[in-house]
Design an enzyme around this catalytic site. Structure first.
Site, PDB file in Angstrom:
ATOM      1  N   SER A 200       2.851  11.094   7.994  1.00  0.00           N
ATOM      2  CA  SER A 200       3.351  12.032   6.975  1.00  0.00           C
ATOM      3  C   SER A 200       4.201  13.162   7.540  1.00  0.00           C
ATOM      4  CB  SER A 200       2.177  12.618   6.202  1.00  0.00           C
ATOM      5  OG  SER A 200       1.703  11.652   5.311  1.00  0.00           O
TER       6      SER A 200
ATOM      7  N   TRP B 186      -4.041  -0.267   4.116  1.00  0.00           N
ATOM      8  CA  TRP B 186      -3.384   0.688   5.002  1.00  0.00           C
ATOM      9  C   TRP B 186      -3.056  -0.027   6.310  1.00  0.00           C
ATOM     10  CZ3 TRP B 186      -4.209   3.002   9.742  1.00  0.00           C
ATOM     11  CH2 TRP B 186      -3.496   4.175   9.978  1.00  0.00           C
TER      12      TRP B 186
ATOM     13  N   TRP C 107       0.831  -1.216   0.000  1.00  0.00           N
ATOM     14  CA  TRP C 107       0.000   0.000   0.000  1.00  0.00           C
ATOM     15  C   TRP C 107       0.856   1.251   0.000  1.00  0.00           C
ATOM     16  CZ3 TRP C 107      -5.131   1.813   0.754  1.00  0.00           C
ATOM     17  CH2 TRP C 107      -5.231   3.111   1.264  1.00  0.00           C
TER      18      TRP C 107
ATOM     19  N   GLN D 119       4.030   7.457   2.252  1.00  0.00           N
ATOM     20  CA  GLN D 119       3.406   6.599   3.240  1.00  0.00           C
ATOM     21  C   GLN D 119       3.269   5.205   2.630  1.00  0.00           C
ATOM     22  OE1 GLN D 119       1.748   7.760   6.676  1.00  0.00           O
ATOM     23  NE2 GLN D 119       3.796   8.387   6.122  1.00  0.00           N
TER      24      GLN D 119
ATOM     25  N   ASP E 138       0.130   9.132   1.077  1.00  0.00           N
ATOM     26  CA  ASP E 138       0.711  10.457   0.835  1.00  0.00           C
ATOM     27  C   ASP E 138       2.185  10.472   0.412  1.00  0.00           C
ATOM     28  OD1 ASP E 138      -1.555  10.548   2.393  1.00  0.00           O
ATOM     29  OD2 ASP E 138      -0.648  11.679   4.012  1.00  0.00           O
TER      30      ASP E 138
HETATM   31  C1  FRU Z   1      -3.491  11.724   4.892  1.00  0.00           C
HETATM   32  C2  FRU Z   1      -3.063  11.043   6.186  1.00  0.00           C
HETATM   33  C3  FRU Z   1      -2.204  11.950   7.007  1.00  0.00           C
HETATM   34  C4  FRU Z   1      -1.441  10.982   7.881  1.00  0.00           C
HETATM   35  C5  FRU Z   1      -1.221   9.841   6.929  1.00  0.00           C
HETATM   36  C6  FRU Z   1      -1.248   8.493   7.579  1.00  0.00           C
HETATM   37  O1  FRU Z   1      -3.755  10.842   3.871  1.00  0.00           O
HETATM   38  O2  FRU Z   1      -4.194  10.613   6.916  1.00  0.00           O
HETATM   39  O3  FRU Z   1      -2.913  12.923   7.741  1.00  0.00           O
HETATM   40  O4  FRU Z   1      -0.238  11.525   8.356  1.00  0.00           O
HETATM   41  O5  FRU Z   1      -2.234   9.913   5.953  1.00  0.00           O
HETATM   42  O6  FRU Z   1      -0.948   7.490   6.662  1.00  0.00           O
END
Ligand code: FRU
Length: 504
Positions: free
Chosen positions: A111, A75, A48, A67, A51
């Site tokens: 992130s 996720w 996966w 990410q 960001d």
């Molecule tokens: C946005 C988010 C961020 C967070 C990250 C976690 O897509 O929710 O706010 O840091 O993804 O994966």
């Protein structure tokens, strides 16, 4: 507040976490299916992604982190995946850069952003994530802004938290750091105790010690409870605040995605408030563009990277293919006189073009279909249409049209007065219609197609529509179609787009 730590035990815990992540990802990679795997977009080797993080230029190379859940294609505990490039066009896959390994980031390295410090080291700021109940978000998060440093842009030492806030706050995350004058600034997103969305500003002299400066922005919309991934940068004569609102209700063509993007243009200077000059504006009208973040290139361009994916709806490749999510084409930003943020594909993208086909001006007759490309795997299409002469209800393009008729419909829709992406007849994946406004009698579309995405830049980037699309088996035709009228095409140019080096 600053409690930097750097000891052998913590370093080896991080190295062990990285090794576990790499091993799990290699196993998943072995079973990846490639029918929709991008040829020229950044994606994970397997697993996966969401960001883009820490996009930067360091030691003569571009670095993009993202990410990443390397273990499976959903996720999960977040890592920072990593790719690098000498030219923004060809990319190299790097080892995973950051993995959860400390008490503060036990449930995820979320992130953040990177800057090059005065000592020449690369400073990565990220949110250390912990579930308050140790399991899930039911009782909220404990989020702190953490720092990791690197001498080569690849291997990072974690220095621990540098900013902590009232831990009753449900959300406080996504640090973006930059320098103006002699001062370092950090913003991050906060959901306040009364569930309002704010962006908080901190300052620092040395990147280690941080002081609260002010609430930089509070979303006037009370239904918005969080502005994920804020970014603030100067552009033209003003400053642009990018932020992704959580909570807004659908309204016409806006707010329809599980996750929506946007920006506010304003004025700002160190020591002063941010003064908005616009309301919230839409950055990209498609189904899948989220969490954009920017960097400045050495030649002064403001470059934006964003994520094409979804937390809400299952994505076709997630189910059987072992990978999900990709970054959108890097976009160059400018501000026009109407305070509209324009975005166009990275200039260097033209280096991926081959096999040009030029159709010149022609009129597509009443209710006529014309196949303009037999197999659109990865391609760029530019079409200019004279809407003053066109009488067709829609200037339609059937994308990725398979033998069974399934396709994604991209059109100038004269009835809706929008450029729409309609996925109702798509072979796989989520459906739905999205659309961006266009005015004027001359329509120019620059359409970027990859194996499972389309990005449409309208009228020189005044509006953009980006969506994931998952075509059916076999060849993927591109067909131009008129409806109850004719289409006056001024020009139609097509190229194939080559590989950026990550698909192997
Ligand atoms: C946005 C988010 C961020 C967070 C990250 C976690 O897509 O929710 O706010 O840091 O993804 O994966």
């Amino acid at each position: 507040m600053t409690t930097p730590y750097l000891d052998a035990e913590r370093r080896s815990a991080h190295e062990a976490a990285l090794a576990r992540a790499e091993a799990a990802n290699a196993m998943l990679r072995a079973t990846r299916r490639d029918r929709w795997y991008p040829r020229w977009h950044i994606a994970a080797a397997a697993g996966w992604i969401n960001d883009p993080n820490g996009v930067c230029f360091y030691h003569d190379e571009y670095h993009v982190f993202f990410q990443h859940h390397p273990v499976d294609s959903s996720w999960g505990p977040m890592h920072w995946g990593h790719v690098s490039s000498p030219d923004l066009v060809h990319w190299r896959r790097e080892s995973i850069a950051l993995a959860p390994s400390t008490p503060e980031d036990a449930d995820g390295v979320w992130s953040g952003s990177c800057v090059v410090g005065d000592d020449g080291r690369l400073y990565a700021f990220y949110t250390g994530q912990r579930w308050r109940n140790g399991v899930d978000e039911a009782e909220g998060n404990i989020q702190v802004q953490c720092l990791a440093v690197s001498d080569d842009g690849r291997h990072f030492d974690k220095l621990g938290p540098v900013v902590e806030v009232d831990d009753r706050l449900w959300h406080a995350r996504d640090p973006k750091v930059w320098r103006t004058g002699d001062t370092w600034f950090m913003i991050f997103a906060v959901s306040t105790l009364d569930k309002r969305a704010e962006v908080w500003l901190y300052t620092s002299d040395d990147l280690l010690g941080w002081t609260f400066d002010r609430v930089l922005y509070r979303d006037p919309d009370k239904s918005v409870y969080m502005l994920e991934c804020p970014d603030l940068f100067p552009l033209g004569d003003h400053w642009v605040l990018l932020a992704c609102p959580m909570g807004p209700r659908p309204n016409g063509y806006t707010g329809r995605n599980g996750h929506n993007n946007g920006y506010v243009v304003g004025d700002w200077a160190p020591g002063h408030d941010f003064v908005p000059l616009t309301g919230h504006q839409v950055l990209d009208w498609g189904h899948n563009y989220y969490a954009p973040t920017t960097m400045q290139t050495p030649d002064g361009r403001r470059l934006m990277f964003g994520w094409m994916g979804s937390f809400v709806h299952p994505i076709a490749s997630q189910v059987e293919d072992g990978w999900v999510g990709q970054l959108a084409v890097p976009r160059e930003l400018s501000l026009d006189n109407d305070l509209v943020l324009r975005s166009v594909p990275l200039t260097e993208l033209v280096r991926l073009r081959s096999d040009p086909v030029e159709h010149g001006a022609f009129v597509l007759g009443l209710n006529e279909d014309r196949v303009v490309l037999d197999d659109v795997d990865a391609a760029e299409i530019e079409i200019e249409v004279d809407l003053a002469v066109t009488t067709s209800d829609r200037v339609g393009l059937r994308l990725g049209e398979a033998a069974d008729g399934s396709h994604t419909f991209l059109a100038w829709d004269d009835l809706a007065e929008r450029v729409v992406i309609d996925r109702r007849l798509a072979a796989h994946g989520d459906r739905g219609v999205r659309g961006a406004p266009h005015t004027g009698k001359h329509l120019t579309l620059r359409i970027l197609v990859d194996r499972s995405s389309v990005e449409v830049f309208i009228d020189g980037g005044r509006n953009v529509v980006s969506s994931l699309v998952f075509p059916g088996d076999g060849s993927r035709r591109l067909t131009l179609a008129s409806e109850s009228g004719t289409i006056a095409v001024d020009a139609l140019r097509i190229w194939r787009l080559g590989d950026i080096g990550l698909s192997a």
